[in-house]
Design an enzyme around this catalytic site. Structure first.
Site, short mmCIF file in Angstrom:
data_model
loop_
_atom_site.label_atom_id
_atom_site.label_comp_id
_atom_site.label_asym_id
_atom_site.label_seq_id
_atom_site.Cartn_x
_atom_site.Cartn_y
_atom_site.Cartn_z
NE ARG A 106 18.63 43.20 71.10
CZ ARG A 106 19.65 42.91 71.77
NH1 ARG A 106 19.71 42.83 73.00
NH2 ARG A 106 20.89 42.94 71.25
CE1 TYR A 110 18.75 39.26 66.17
CE2 TYR A 110 18.14 40.47 67.84
CZ TYR A 110 17.94 40.12 66.54
OH TYR A 110 17.15 40.73 65.85
CD GLU A 134 18.32 54.60 56.64
OE1 GLU A 134 18.76 53.77 57.02
OE2 GLU A 134 17.64 54.88 55.70
N GLY A 143 23.06 51.89 62.84
CA GLY A 143 23.93 50.86 63.11
C GLY A 143 24.83 51.00 64.44
CB CYS A 201 6.50 25.26 77.20
SG CYS A 201 5.44 25.25 78.46
CD GLU A 202 10.55 27.20 71.81
OE1 GLU A 202 11.68 27.03 71.70
OE2 GLU A 202 9.56 27.47 71.10
N GLY A 225 18.48 53.93 65.19
CA GLY A 225 17.47 53.37 65.80
C GLY A 225 17.76 53.03 67.36
NE ARG A 226 21.26 47.64 68.48
CZ ARG A 226 20.58 46.33 68.51
NH1 ARG A 226 20.30 45.82 69.56
NH2 ARG A 226 20.53 45.71 67.20
C1 PLP Z 1 17.61 48.54 61.48
C2 PLP Z 1 17.84 49.30 60.38
C3 PLP Z 1 18.34 50.89 60.82
C4 PLP Z 1 18.63 50.90 62.19
O1 PLP Z 1 19.66 50.19 62.86
P1 PLP Z 1 20.28 50.50 64.28
O2 PLP Z 1 21.19 49.54 64.41
O3 PLP Z 1 19.00 50.26 65.05
O4 PLP Z 1 20.63 51.85 64.26
C5 PLP Z 1 18.69 51.84 59.90
N1 PLP Z 1 18.62 51.39 58.62
C6 PLP Z 1 17.99 50.29 58.21
C7 PLP Z 1 17.83 50.27 56.62
C8 PLP Z 1 17.76 49.43 58.73
O5 PLP Z 1 17.19 48.19 58.41
#
Ligand code: PLP
Length: 419
Positions: free
Chosen positions: A315, A319, A275, A240, A344-345, A277-278
């Site tokens: 994105r 968003y 976890e 997150g 075409c949007e 990601g981003r």
């Molecule tokens: C999408 C997701 C993440 C990663 O979120 P980031 O904002 O990219 O760090 C981690 N855990 C779960 C369960 C997710 O769905």
């Protein structure tokens, strides 16, 4: 920090001029920097130095490219997967099964079985119903599912509503005030090894307070479970952490996040997992595009029509997200323009009234911070085919995902002989 910089007037990815990649691979193309991925992976790990043996599972959905997963696997990362397809990818990148966590609110029977057969480290259970189903599959095959119960702490992550996951009205996790009861019910099932709690309240979080509020609630739940005689050895704190999408934007640093986590969790006596990601992949990638033409129809700002579109980078359309846009070979001047794709949007708009480098027909430009939730969300809308991906390492680069032409996608379609 990333490795996409101007050198001699031309943007480079590490030591490779982006002009070279455009010539050899064509555009649009995603370009990832291995050095940046590694740097982010290490910064995040180092930020958790106050946590005893953290387990880090890269959120595969943010960038599932096999080569990207391989870079992170070599950094000792595991994987957080949300589908059977992502599980296959994590295993294909040689991630150890015990380092794989399976999240997601709609794991099917087949996906649960797939996870069990792969002997993954942990299932994050998102509902009591899912827990019973997993238990019955595991018991039937004489297997044991290591599980955490994902709780919904009802905390406002203060992020975009479409990527908020921790409010009571969101579909994720079980209500935290029912978690102790559900945990006990699931722990009683054959085939279940209930070992902990998981929480993930949303993505692109720009402040730490909502995370801290959620983690404090989880800490109380851990105590409550133990008081009730339950075993709790693991807590998964999700991902997150936000990243800057605009030059100069300030986001909580991994170090601040790690310090907060260490402070809040110091008495928990559990193995913690994460976890991200981003925060790992976001600024490790750009989308390289070429200007098709500049359309001037009135005295207002012109439309810069680029060859990337919302099917390549969703994105902004999805968003209203901002991506910095820069010329690959800036000429010095600035202009105000709208930047749009060919689809075409009207939603196929990357920027309105943006002040940016002067761009003309044929020029190359980049969208920054496109390494996460970029190529992974691509579609073939308008029969545009799938975008290519490149990984750079120092002065070399490789195509790590071929461009999938519209004709190849059409080749998978059939006209039945009764038509
Ligand atoms: C999408 C997701 C993440 C990663 O979120 P980031 O904002 O990219 O760090 C981690 N855990 C779960 C369960 C997710 O769905």
């Amino acid at each position: 920090m990333d490795h996409f910089e101007l050198r001699g007037g031309v943007l480079h990815a590490e030591d490779v001029p982006l002009t070279k990649i455009a010539e050899e691979v064509g555009t649009p193309v995603y370009v990832y920097s291995r050095a940046t991925l590694i740097r982010h992976a290490r910064v995040f790990r180092d930020a958790l130095s106050g946590v005893n043996k953290p387990h880090i599972a890269f959120a595969v959905k943010s960038n599932p490219n096999l080569a990207v997963l391989k870079v992170l696997q070599q950094e000792g990362y595991g994987a957080d997967v949300v589908s059977g397809g992502e599980l296959v990818r994590a295993l294909a990148a040689d991630m150890a099964p015990q380092d794989i966590v399976f999240s997601g609110v709609g794991k099917t029977h087949d996906e649960l079985l797939q996870g069990l057969r792969a002997n993954i480290g942990q299932f994050n259970i998102e509902s009591e119903e899912e827990g019973y189903e997993l238990a019955s599959i595991a018991a039937r095959y004489g297997m044991t599912a290591r599980c955490a119960l994902r709780v919904n702490p009802d905390v406002d992550a203060r992020t975009h509503e479409k990527i908020s996951t921790g409010k009571a009205e969101n579909k994720f996790g079980v209500p935290i005030d029912r978690a102790a009861e559900i945990y006990a019910n699931l722990a009683d099932q054959d085939g279940m090894d209930m070992r902990g709690i998981a929480v993930h309240i949303g993505s692109q979080l720009s402040t730490l307070e909502p995370l801290e509020t959620a983690f404090v609630k989880v800490g109380k739940l851990v105590q409550e479970l133990r008081d009730a005689g339950q075993k709790v050895t693991h807590v998964d704190l999700g991902g997150g952490l936000g990243v800057p999408y605009k030059a100069g934007e300030i986001m909580p640093s991994p170090a601040e996040y790690g310090a907060m986590v260490a402070r809040v969790t110091k008495d928990w006596d559990v193995a913690l997992s994460f976890e991200p990601g981003r925060v790992i992949a976001g600024n490790a990638g750009i989308l390289l595009t070429r200007v098709i033409r500049v359309k001037r129809s009135s005295n207002a700002s012109p439309f810069i029509v680029v060859d990337a579109a919302m099917n390549d980078l969703a994105r902004p359309a999805m968003y209203g997200a901002w991506h910095d846009i820069e010329a690959v070979a800036p000429k010095g001047g600035k202009m105000n323009a709208h930047v749009v794709g060919p689809i075409c949007e009207t939603g196929d708009t990357f920027a309105m009234n943006r002040d940016l480098d002067v761009l003309e027909s044929g020029d190359l430009a980049i969208f920054r911070t496109a390494g996460a939730y970029g190529a992974t969300m691509a579609s073939s809308y308008n029969s545009r085919g799938f975008v290519a991906e490149v990984l750079v390492d120092g002065d070399k680069f490789a195509v790590v995902a071929d461009r999938l032409p519209a004709a190849d996608i059409m080749a998978a379609e059939r006209v039945p002989d009764w038509l």
